[in-house]
Design a protein around this motif. Structure first.
Motif, PDB file in Angstrom:
ATOM      1  N   LEU A  69       2.132 -13.899  37.760  1.00 43.35           N
ATOM      2  CA  LEU A  69       1.620 -12.760  38.516  1.00 43.35           C
ATOM      3  C   LEU A  69       2.037 -12.905  39.970  1.00 43.35           C
ATOM      4  O   LEU A  69       2.058 -14.023  40.503  1.00 43.35           O
ATOM      5  CB  LEU A  69       0.092 -12.714  38.429  1.00 43.35           C
ATOM      6  CG  LEU A  69      -0.513 -12.561  37.036  1.00 43.35           C
ATOM      7  CD1 LEU A  69      -2.010 -12.851  37.077  1.00 43.35           C
ATOM      8  CD2 LEU A  69      -0.239 -11.177  36.491  1.00 43.35           C
ATOM      9  N   VAL A  70       2.321 -11.768  40.606  1.00 43.16           N
ATOM     10  CA  VAL A  70       2.630 -11.751  42.030  1.00 43.16           C
ATOM     11  C   VAL A  70       1.665 -10.775  42.690  1.00 43.16           C
ATOM     12  O   VAL A  70       1.313  -9.747  42.110  1.00 43.16           O
ATOM     13  CB  VAL A  70       4.107 -11.377  42.287  1.00 43.16           C
ATOM     14  CG1 VAL A  70       4.438  -9.995  41.772  1.00 43.16           C
ATOM     15  CG2 VAL A  70       4.468 -11.517  43.756  1.00 43.16           C
ATOM     16  N   VAL A  71       1.205 -11.129  43.889  1.00 36.67           N
ATOM     17  CA  VAL A  71       0.220 -10.291  44.562  1.00 36.67           C
ATOM     18  C   VAL A  71       0.769  -8.886  44.780  1.00 36.67           C
ATOM     19  O   VAL A  71       1.943  -8.697  45.087  1.00 36.67           O
ATOM     20  CB  VAL A  71      -0.265 -10.940  45.886  1.00 36.67           C
ATOM     21  CG1 VAL A  71       0.804 -10.906  46.969  1.00 36.67           C
ATOM     22  CG2 VAL A  71      -1.555 -10.309  46.365  1.00 36.67           C
ATOM     23  N   GLY A  72      -0.115  -7.918  44.561  1.00 34.59           N
ATOM     24  CA  GLY A  72       0.215  -6.513  44.780  1.00 34.59           C
ATOM     25  C   GLY A  72      -0.719  -5.951  45.832  1.00 34.59           C
ATOM     26  O   GLY A  72      -1.304  -6.700  46.627  1.00 34.59           O
ATOM     27  N   PRO A  73      -0.908  -4.640  45.836  1.00 35.17           N
ATOM     28  CA  PRO A  73      -1.806  -4.034  46.834  1.00 35.17           C
ATOM     29  C   PRO A  73      -3.224  -4.589  46.724  1.00 35.17           C
ATOM     30  O   PRO A  73      -3.754  -4.756  45.627  1.00 35.17           O
ATOM     31  CB  PRO A  73      -1.772  -2.548  46.458  1.00 35.17           C
ATOM     32  CG  PRO A  73      -0.458  -2.359  45.773  1.00 35.17           C
ATOM     33  CD  PRO A  73      -0.243  -3.631  45.008  1.00 35.17           C
ATOM     34  N   CYS A  80      -3.518 -15.209  47.229  1.00 32.46           N
ATOM     35  CA  CYS A  80      -2.474 -16.098  46.714  1.00 32.46           C
ATOM     36  C   CYS A  80      -1.239 -15.239  46.433  1.00 32.46           C
ATOM     37  O   CYS A  80      -1.372 -14.096  45.987  1.00 32.46           O
ATOM     38  CB  CYS A  80      -2.938 -16.766  45.428  1.00 32.46           C
ATOM     39  SG  CYS A  80      -4.382 -17.827  45.634  1.00 32.46           S
ATOM     40  N   LEU A  81      -0.062 -15.775  46.659  1.00 37.96           N
ATOM     41  CA  LEU A  81       1.143 -14.983  46.442  1.00 37.96           C
ATOM     42  C   LEU A  81       1.528 -14.920  44.967  1.00 37.96           C
ATOM     43  O   LEU A  81       1.879 -13.857  44.467  1.00 37.96           O
ATOM     44  CB  LEU A  81       2.305 -15.533  47.275  1.00 37.96           C
ATOM     45  CG  LEU A  81       2.116 -15.436  48.782  1.00 37.96           C
ATOM     46  CD1 LEU A  81       3.337 -15.974  49.508  1.00 37.96           C
ATOM     47  CD2 LEU A  81       1.826 -14.013  49.204  1.00 37.96           C
ATOM     48  N   ARG A  82       1.454 -16.051  44.277  1.00 38.51           N
ATOM     49  CA  ARG A  82       1.857 -16.106  42.872  1.00 38.51           C
ATOM     50  C   ARG A  82       0.862 -16.932  42.069  1.00 38.51           C
ATOM     51  O   ARG A  82       0.366 -17.955  42.550  1.00 38.51           O
ATOM     52  CB  ARG A  82       3.255 -16.703  42.731  1.00 38.51           C
ATOM     53  CG  ARG A  82       4.307 -15.798  43.326  1.00 38.51           C
ATOM     54  CD  ARG A  82       5.720 -16.291  43.060  1.00 38.51           C
ATOM     55  NE  ARG A  82       6.648 -15.261  43.483  1.00 38.51           N
ATOM     56  CZ  ARG A  82       7.107 -14.286  42.705  1.00 38.51           C
ATOM     57  NH1 ARG A  82       6.725 -14.224  41.445  1.00 38.51           N
ATOM     58  NH2 ARG A  82       7.939 -13.381  43.163  1.00 38.51           N
ATOM     59  N   ILE A  83       0.635 -16.488  40.838  1.00 37.41           N
ATOM     60  CA  ILE A  83      -0.282 -17.194  39.941  1.00 37.41           C
ATOM     61  C   ILE A  83       0.353 -17.221  38.555  1.00 37.41           C
ATOM     62  O   ILE A  83       0.596 -16.173  37.953  1.00 37.41           O
ATOM     63  CB  ILE A  83      -1.665 -16.493  39.869  1.00 37.41           C
ATOM     64  CG1 ILE A  83      -2.311 -16.447  41.262  1.00 37.41           C
ATOM     65  CG2 ILE A  83      -2.563 -17.190  38.861  1.00 37.41           C
ATOM     66  CD1 ILE A  83      -3.592 -15.632  41.321  1.00 37.41           C
TER      67      ILE A  83
END
Length: 166
Positions: A69-73, A80-83
């Motif tokens: 996952l990458v951070v969105g709105p 966190c930027l990526r999970i």
């Protein structure tokens, strides 16, 4: 351009979610941009429940990786930027493709603390019209046990409409 005054939400939480669902659907109707849809939902949700919603936003499936996952709105402090799928509450919800409600994030195995002030969390998957996982809605609260079955039902209904409302 000034925005029109927003009608207050009902005091009953289930009714508030129903009204909010209708409002979000009306605002995003006809909008083809997923980014605009997510941003609108995050803003309206965060502003609807400011006493409980500390961080409200979306983590989107990174199409290049497929399992991250990458951070969105979002609305709130730095996220966190990526999970990776399977890590933390967001990654667990993405891997399981189901809502996860956590009354105390400090007791959740592998919790990722993007902001140490978060104490409870609910994460709801968002599916596209084909049924593929598009992302997750993540809502954190500084309160313990801030979310319940009414929040879950309300947020799941909103997320079900998010990418399917014409």
């Amino acid at each position: 351009m000034a925005e029109p005054a927003r009608a207050p939400l009902p005091t009953d939480k289930a009714e508030a979610y129903a009204a909010l669902r209708a409002e979000i659907a009306a605002v995003i109707a006809g909008e083809p941009s997923r980014t605009a849809r997510y941003a609108t939902a995050a803003s309206l949700l965060a502003n609807a429940f400011p006493d409980r919603f500390f961080w409200t936003g979306f983590y989107l499936v990174d199409e290049a990786k497929g399992d991250e996952l990458v951070v969105g709105p979002y609305q709130g402090t730095l996220g966190c930027l990526r999970i990776p799928f399977g890590k933390g509450v967001c990654g667990a919800a993405a891997a399981k493709r189901e809502t996860i409600l956590v009354p105390d994030v400090h007791a959740f195995p592998g919790h990722i603390a993007c902001d140490s002030r978060s104490n409870s969390e609910i994460v709801v998957p968002v599916f596209d019209p084909s049924g593929a996982l598009a992302g997750v809605l993540d809502v954190d609260s500084t309160q313990f046990s801030a979310f319940d079955a009414i929040d879950q039902a309300g947020l799941e209904a909103i997320c079900a409409d998010l990418l399917t409302t014409p």
